[in-house]
Design a protein around this motif. Structure first.
Motif, short mmCIF file in Angstrom:
data_model
loop_
_atom_site.label_atom_id
_atom_site.label_comp_id
_atom_site.label_asym_id
_atom_site.label_seq_id
_atom_site.Cartn_x
_atom_site.Cartn_y
_atom_site.Cartn_z
N ALA A 1 0.93 -1.07 0.08
CA ALA A 1 -0.01 0.09 0.24
C ALA A 1 0.90 1.36 -0.11
O ALA A 1 0.44 2.37 -0.68
CB ALA A 1 -0.89 -0.03 1.24
N LEU A 2 1.90 1.33 0.80
CA LEU A 2 2.90 2.45 0.77
C LEU A 2 3.57 2.51 -0.65
O LEU A 2 3.67 3.78 -0.96
CB LEU A 2 3.83 2.25 1.92
N LEU A 3 4.09 1.41 -1.12
CA LEU A 3 4.86 1.75 -2.32
C LEU A 3 3.92 1.99 -3.63
O LEU A 3 4.39 2.42 -4.51
CB LEU A 3 5.53 0.26 -2.77
N SER A 4 2.62 1.58 -3.48
CA SER A 4 1.67 1.90 -4.73
C SER A 4 0.83 3.07 -4.47
O SER A 4 -0.06 3.64 -5.12
CB SER A 4 0.81 0.85 -4.90
N SER A 5 1.13 3.89 -3.21
CA SER A 5 0.47 5.11 -2.99
C SER A 5 0.94 6.15 -3.91
O SER A 5 1.76 6.22 -4.74
CB SER A 5 0.73 5.65 -1.52
N GLU A 6 -0.20 7.36 -4.05
CA GLU A 6 0.13 8.20 -4.98
C GLU A 6 1.26 9.41 -4.79
O GLU A 6 2.22 9.79 -5.43
CB GLU A 6 -1.25 9.06 -5.17
N GLU A 7 1.45 9.16 -3.34
CA GLU A 7 2.61 10.11 -2.81
C GLU A 7 4.09 9.40 -3.26
O GLU A 7 5.04 9.98 -3.63
CB GLU A 7 2.53 10.29 -1.15
N TYR A 8 4.14 8.06 -2.96
CA TYR A 8 5.54 7.43 -3.36
C TYR A 8 5.54 7.67 -4.98
O TYR A 8 6.74 7.97 -5.41
CB TYR A 8 5.35 6.13 -2.88
N LEU A 9 4.55 7.19 -5.70
CA LEU A 9 4.80 7.26 -7.16
C LEU A 9 5.16 8.96 -7.72
O LEU A 9 5.77 8.75 -8.58
CB LEU A 9 3.60 6.80 -7.69
N GLU A 10 4.38 9.72 -7.07
CA GLU A 10 4.74 11.15 -7.68
C GLU A 10 6.12 11.67 -7.28
O GLU A 10 6.70 12.22 -8.03
CB GLU A 10 3.63 12.16 -6.92
N ASN A 11 6.58 11.13 -6.16
CA ASN A 11 8.06 11.48 -5.63
C ASN A 11 9.17 10.62 -6.03
O ASN A 11 10.27 11.40 -6.31
CB ASN A 11 7.82 11.71 -4.13
#
Length: 253
Positions: A140-150
């Motif tokens: 869930a952390l690695l596929s979150s929008e925040e991770y993918l954006e940064n």
């Protein structure tokens, strides 16, 4: 049935504020597979990944299979980070020795490069850990929008905007701010303890009582009287005991 992630409000943090950063030694180095030129660069990225996730990896903590797959291009940096987070080393060092709240705080710092926004986010992700386990939480952390954006698939996570140009002291590194063991396990493992010492108050003399200072010879007078001194058994020496000592002195003739 696993519960969905609860909504939490994003508080203002240094990582969420856009600004102009002047490149310097204090600026964190960004590792990405997009600008790798040699095999040595891949090795440097792998070492940086161990520092980011484990802070320090011994030889027994390394994952040679994941390293080989990353060097050959079979997996991305995001998949390499996922393998480190699901390794036995990370489970034993962080999950088994901490509560779900602290485990969430440490993992968010290492994966998203920021502190948790507050107790609400800490509780929300803790529910994910309790219902979906470590695998579901990491995915869930690695596929979150925040991770993918940064960070996306190619950039290694790092502590975002750690140094504040307008302050003499920036934010502390995550490994210092949130050590691997909490207070309970530090006591259990026998880590050095900080003992507060306080100056003792001076003793008050009662009526008719005299106080002596520490080290005063009068305090040891009674003890010295009890020590039996040996008597001198040597007799006196006179000049006749030496005889004609002038003849015994060597002289030149």
């Amino acid at each position: 049935m696993p519960l969905p992630l609860l909504s939490y409000q994003s508080s203002t943090q240094n990582a969420r504020v856009l600004g102009y950063d002047v490149p310097g030694d204090d600026r964190p180095k960004v590792y990405s597979t997009e600008n790798l030129l040699s095999a040595g660069d891949v090795g440097e990225l792998i070492e940086a990944a161990y520092r980011q996730i484990f802070f320090h990896a011994f030889k027994c903590d390394r994952e040679p299979c994941l390293e080989s797959q990353l060097r050959s291009g079979q997996i991305t940096v995001r998949e390499f980070v996922r393998g480190l987070l699901l390794s036995n080393t990370y489970r034993k060092s962080f999950y088994d020795l901490n509560s779900n709240y602290r485990f969430v705080e440490q993992t968010v710092q290492r994966v998203l490069g920021r502190d948790v926004y507050g107790e609400t986010e800490r509780i929300a992700w803790s529910i994910v850990v309790a219902t979906k386990g470590i695998v579901g939480f990491v995915d869930a952390l690695l596929s979150s929008e925040e991770y993918l954006e940064n960070f996306g698939d190619d950039v290694l996570p790092y502590q975002r905007r750690r140094v504040l140009p307008g302050r003499a002291k920036g934010e502390l590194p995550f490994n210092i701010k949130s050590p691997r063991y909490n207070e309970y396990h530090r006591d259990f493992l026998g880590f050095p303890q900080f003992i507060m010492t306080y100056a003792s108050r001076p003793k008050r003399a009662f009526r008719g009582e005299t106080l002596t200072r520490a080290g005063d010879p009068a305090s040891y007078l009674d003890m010295a009287k009890k020590i039996g001194l040996p008597t001198n058994s040597l007799r006196g020496v006179s000049a006749s005991d030496f005889g004609d000592y002038m003849r015994k002195v060597p002289s030149r003739k």
